[in-house]
Scaffold this motif. Structure first.
Motif, PDB file in Angstrom:
ATOM      1  N   ASP A 177       0.824  -1.200   0.000  1.00  0.00           N
ATOM      2  CA  ASP A 177       0.000   0.000   0.000  1.00  0.00           C
ATOM      3  C   ASP A 177       0.864   1.258   0.000  1.00  0.00           C
ATOM      4  OD1 ASP A 177      -2.766  -0.768  -0.122  1.00  0.00           O
ATOM      5  OD2 ASP A 177      -2.556  -1.627   1.887  1.00  0.00           O
ATOM      6  N   GLY A 178       2.083   1.103  -0.510  1.00  0.00           N
ATOM      7  CA  GLY A 178       2.998   2.235  -0.552  1.00  0.00           C
ATOM      8  C   GLY A 178       3.592   2.440  -1.922  1.00  0.00           C
ATOM      9  N   PRO A 179       2.808   2.929  -2.876  1.00  0.00           N
ATOM     10  CA  PRO A 179       3.332   3.091  -4.240  1.00  0.00           C
ATOM     11  C   PRO A 179       4.527   4.029  -4.324  1.00  0.00           C
ATOM     12  CG  PRO A 179       1.219   4.221  -3.990  1.00  0.00           C
ATOM     13  CD  PRO A 179       1.401   3.380  -2.774  1.00  0.00           C
ATOM     14  N   GLU A 180       4.619   4.975  -3.422  1.00  0.00           N
ATOM     15  CA  GLU A 180       5.724   5.923  -3.454  1.00  0.00           C
ATOM     16  C   GLU A 180       6.815   5.579  -2.443  1.00  0.00           C
ATOM     17  OE1 GLU A 180       5.727   8.095  -5.829  1.00  0.00           O
ATOM     18  OE2 GLU A 180       3.695   7.498  -6.431  1.00  0.00           O
ATOM     19  N   ALA A 181       6.672   4.458  -1.754  1.00  0.00           N
ATOM     20  CA  ALA A 181       7.656   4.102  -0.733  1.00  0.00           C
ATOM     21  C   ALA A 181       9.038   3.931  -1.356  1.00  0.00           C
ATOM     22  CB  ALA A 181       7.242   2.802  -0.033  1.00  0.00           C
ATOM     23  N   GLU A 182      10.045   4.374  -0.634  1.00  0.00           N
ATOM     24  CA  GLU A 182      11.414   4.259  -1.120  1.00  0.00           C
ATOM     25  C   GLU A 182      11.838   2.798  -1.157  1.00  0.00           C
ATOM     26  OE1 GLU A 182      15.927   5.838   0.040  1.00  0.00           O
ATOM     27  OE2 GLU A 182      14.158   6.553   1.136  1.00  0.00           O
ATOM     28  N   ASP A 183      12.603   2.447  -2.165  1.00  0.00           N
ATOM     29  CA  ASP A 183      13.092   1.069  -2.286  1.00  0.00           C
ATOM     30  C   ASP A 183      13.831   0.645  -1.025  1.00  0.00           C
ATOM     31  OD1 ASP A 183      12.196   1.399  -4.843  1.00  0.00           O
ATOM     32  OD2 ASP A 183      14.046   0.788  -5.821  1.00  0.00           O
TER      33      ASP A 183
END
Length: 782
Positions: free
Chosen positions: A484-490
């Motif tokens: 649920d974190g499309p923008e989460a950092e790798d």
């Protein structure tokens, strides 16, 4: 045991000892004990279904813009997530070992494939007991576990019917296994095991392995939910599709008639546009150039193109077929009311598409394996076009199609340096696990990240000790942060790649890589230090623009980082040797069969080629003691191989016969002139080679109790490999038949075969086998 107080970092979980006073009489009101509570994972732990397809490139499945319909994958993606930067190791066995352990393939001894094992830690093919598999961790925490399909992680010297079974599926945490151990198998006549026992598929003319595997998986989940509805399952479904042989019924391949007439170059352009439209590549993603080693479609002979089209039609039907049957498993889970809390992880390939079919493709890859590819002229292929995909072909498509199936990336399976070898589509579906639907994820991930993802989903810690052994840390990172974190950092910033010298490094978007070996080309390989390195920037999605000359300092930094990672994970020493790795004593691995004689007893069957003394390229003899109650006798005394190569000693109309099957091209039959009397007798076949040459012809003599009973010629023999999966069987010929004199069923010997002894002459021409060709055979069977 399910409460939060259960300590799960030491497995098995220690049994709790009762506390308090023990009374003399159980009727004493104070004489009571806590009820027995079955082991269960934490409350809410999901069922887990991991699906792993074989040899499917990023650009093959329609779920990732490819031309092959995969409605099940599309359905799961529409209600789940697509990962467009997910990676494997570029080869079968290493990817599977990494998936099942959560560690890099070299870290668990599977740096290449089991056939090439050495004593170097990264290449032993022996998973260390410091790396307990995911299935074992889940089982010891209360999951039901089962594997269906391909298992190609067993060391060759442990793959006989006597094991040991520690690294078989049932020794690796799976309570049940149904599938095959080889890198490939015949889809209509597979060599199957149930747990550790070889079994035969039903004699059904409509049988197909993929359907069988999915039937078994469905039966398992239904039974599991019927008997243990409160216990989650972990099912690992790894069909042999779409590894060669590409075999599927015409009703599936015929759906694609005429769909590939444009050829592979145009197909790559069409696929890229669909990928852009789907969002599985960015709008500005570029189509990489076709390597010079791969011919243009327009350069292929006009008369060959119908065959090439049919090769791709069969492959497409094969992929759609397996996706359809995977869908049946998903439907069964849904019908049980379990789909919402089942974590489905669908890996659309264990590596890039396979380029092991050579430039023209093949109707029988055993011809290529045995150095006979030149026989498959355009006319030869055209003459066999109607057999492609059926039980009488062992086909594989051309290199150009493999490259197209890896669109838009460079290269193919085995080439761990470039995304064409390592980037595979991944779909995750878990309705109760995340809110996102139909979205694409950009986070960079690797196959070692699957195990920690499952553990986090199940609420289970990484164990510190398993069976009393301190565990090496899991090297993967959970992907749940991205659900649920499309923008989460790798969370995976660095990943090395290496396969047979093809190597690369990913670090914070940048990649540096070098291709050391081309899969379908034989010949000497350059020194590692002469390999040319390439450099690609983060915004270069497809590795289309090499910046090595422009940014040499950055390239050197990444090369040093690759070396550091290689040292950490047991990649060194890199090993591209040929001869030394085929000789067990030089490689430092055990050898299952040694010496010049082997006795095989009554009832032994399904012995792999590596479990039997090698009779190729030398004089040899086969002696059998048979007890024939009634005369005339019939049936197979002993056979090795099958319809695409092998030999058989059998009885027809009471007389002994020998057949040598030359890679399915020709069958040399020597018929006996004397009948075998009733009673106990010895039947012997002697092959006297013409000389020390590969594929040598020779003279065959048949004997009954030492008396001549027939003689004849075999003009040429199989020089390298009889089959990818067929076996040696005493008293029958299981799988496909070596000889046309009998069928695939009802060919058992009518008497009793007490024993068979195989003796070989020490003078062999095996040393004349090109090591590079032998290497290609091993790699192609993964």
């Amino acid at each position: 045991m399910t409460g939060p107080d259960v300590q799960r970092t030491v497995l098995p979980i220690p049994d709790a000892r009762p506390r308090g006073t023990v009374h003399y009489d159980a009727k004493n009101p104070e004489s009571s004990f806590a009820p027995i509570r079955p082991l269960r994972p934490p409350a809410g732990a999901p069922n887990v279904l991991v699906i792993l397809l074989d040899d499917v490139g990023f650009g093959a499945a329609s779920a990732f813009g490819g031309p092959c319909a995969t409605p099940t994958a599309e359905r799961l993606a529409a209600d789940g997530l697509r990962y467009r930067r997910f990676h494997t190791t570029a080869l079968c066995s290493p990817s599977r070992a990494a998936l099942l352990t959560g560690r890099n393939h070299h870290s668990v001894g599977m740096g290449a494939v089991a056939d090439l094992a050495t004593s170097a830690p990264g290449y032993t093919s022996m998973r260390p007991n410091t790396a307990a598999p995911l299935a074992e961790i889940l089982r010891l925490n209360g999951y039901s576990t089962a594997q269906f399909g391909k298992c190609h992680e067993v060391p060759t010297f442990e793959s006989s019917p006597l094991g040991p079974f520690d690294r078989w599926p049932t020794g690796s945490g799976f309570e049940h296994f149904y599938g095959f151990l080889a890198g490939e198998t015949h889809q209509y006549s597979p060599a199957l095991y149930e747990d550790t026992v070889p079994i035969e598929p039903p004699p059904d003319p409509t049988y197909h392995l993929t359907e069988d595997l999915c039937d078994r998986a469905i039966a398992y989940v239904r039974q599991q939910k019927s008997l243990m509805p409160d216990k989650p399952f972990f099912v690992y479904l790894a069909p042999g599709a779409t590894h060669a042989p590409h075999q599927v019924w015409p009703e599936w391949s015929d759906r694609y008639r005429g769909r590939f007439a444009q050829g592979w170059d145009v197909l790559r352009e069409e696929t890229l546009q669909r990928q852009r439209d789907l969002g599985v590549v960015p709008p500005d993603a570029e189509l990489t150039a076709r390597p010079d080693e791969i011919p243009a479609w327009e350069d292929m002979p006009e008369e060959l193109r119908p065959v090439l089209e049919r090769e791709m039609e069969v492959y497409a039907g094969f992929l759609e077929h397996v996706d359809h049957h995977v869908g049946r498993v998903v439907d069964a889970i849904e019908n049980l009311g379990c789909l919402a809390n089942t974590l489905i992880i669908y890996l659309v390939g264990d590596n890039g598409a396979s380029a092991e079919g050579q430039v023209n493709g093949t109707v029988n890859e055993l011809l290529t394996f045995n150095g006979m590819a030149a026989l498959e002229t355009p006319q030869f292929l055209a003459d066999h076009i109607d057999e492609l995909g059926g039980p009488n072909a062992y086909n594989h498509y051309a290199v150009g199609w493999a490259h197209a199936m890896d669109t838009p990336y460079q290269w193919t399976k085995q080439v761990a340096s470039h995304w064409g070898g390592t980037r595979n589509g991944l779909i995750v579906h878990w309705p109760e696990g995340f809110a996102a639907r139909g979205e694409v994820r950009d986070q960079f991930h690797h196959v070692i990240d699957i195990a920690p993802t499952v553990l986090e989903a199940a609420g289970l810690p990484e164990p510190g000790f398993v069976h009393g052994v301190m565990q090496d840390p899991i090297q993967g990172v959970s992907m749940i942060y991205s659900f649920d974190g499309p923008e989460a950092e790798d969370r995976r910033q660095t990943q090395y790649f290496e396969m047979m010298g093809n190597r690369g490094i990913y670090h914070r978007g940048w990649t540096a890589c070098t291709k050391h070996r081309t899969p379908w080309l034989t010949g000497g390989m350059p020194p590692f230090d002469e390999d040319t390195w390439e450099l690609y920037a983060p915004q270069d999605w497809t590795q289309a623009h090499d910046l090595a000359a422009e940014q040499p300092d950055r390239l050197r930094e990444l090369q040093r980082l690759w070396l550091i990672e290689a040292t950490r994970h047991q990649v060194l020493p890199m090993d591209d040797r040929s001869v030394e790795r085929f000789v067990a004593s030089l490689a430092g691995r055990p050898e299952l069969i040694t010496g010049r004689s082997q006795v095989i007893f009554k009832g032994m069957r399904r012995l792999s080629e590596g479990s039997v003394i090698d009779v190729k390229n030398r004089s040899h003899a086969v002696t059998a003691e048979v007890d024939l109650t009634d005369q005339p006798g019939s049936g197979v005394i002993v056979a090795q191989g099958g319809a695409f190569g092998g030999w058989s000693l059998y009885v027809l109309d009471g007389r002994p016969r020998y057949c040598h099957n030359l890679a399915g091209l020709r069958r040399f039959v020597v018929a006996g002139t004397e009948p075998i009397p009733a009673g106990l007798h010895q039947v012997r076949m002697e092959f006297t080679a013409d000389g020390s040459s590969l594929g040598t012809g020779g003279t065959v003599g048949l004997f009954i109790d030492g008396r001549p009973a027939g003689t004849g010629r075999v003009d040429a023999t199989v020089p390298m490999i009889f089959s990818g999966d067929e076996t040696l069987d005493v008293g029958s010929d299981l799988g496909t038949p070596v000889s046309d004199d009998y069928g695939s069923v009802d060919n058992a010997f009518t008497g009793t075969v007490n024993w068979v002894q195989i003796d070989v002459d020490p003078q062999s021409a095996d040393h004349l086998v090109d090591p590079a060709r032998r290497l290609d055979v091993i790699m192609a069977r993964q």
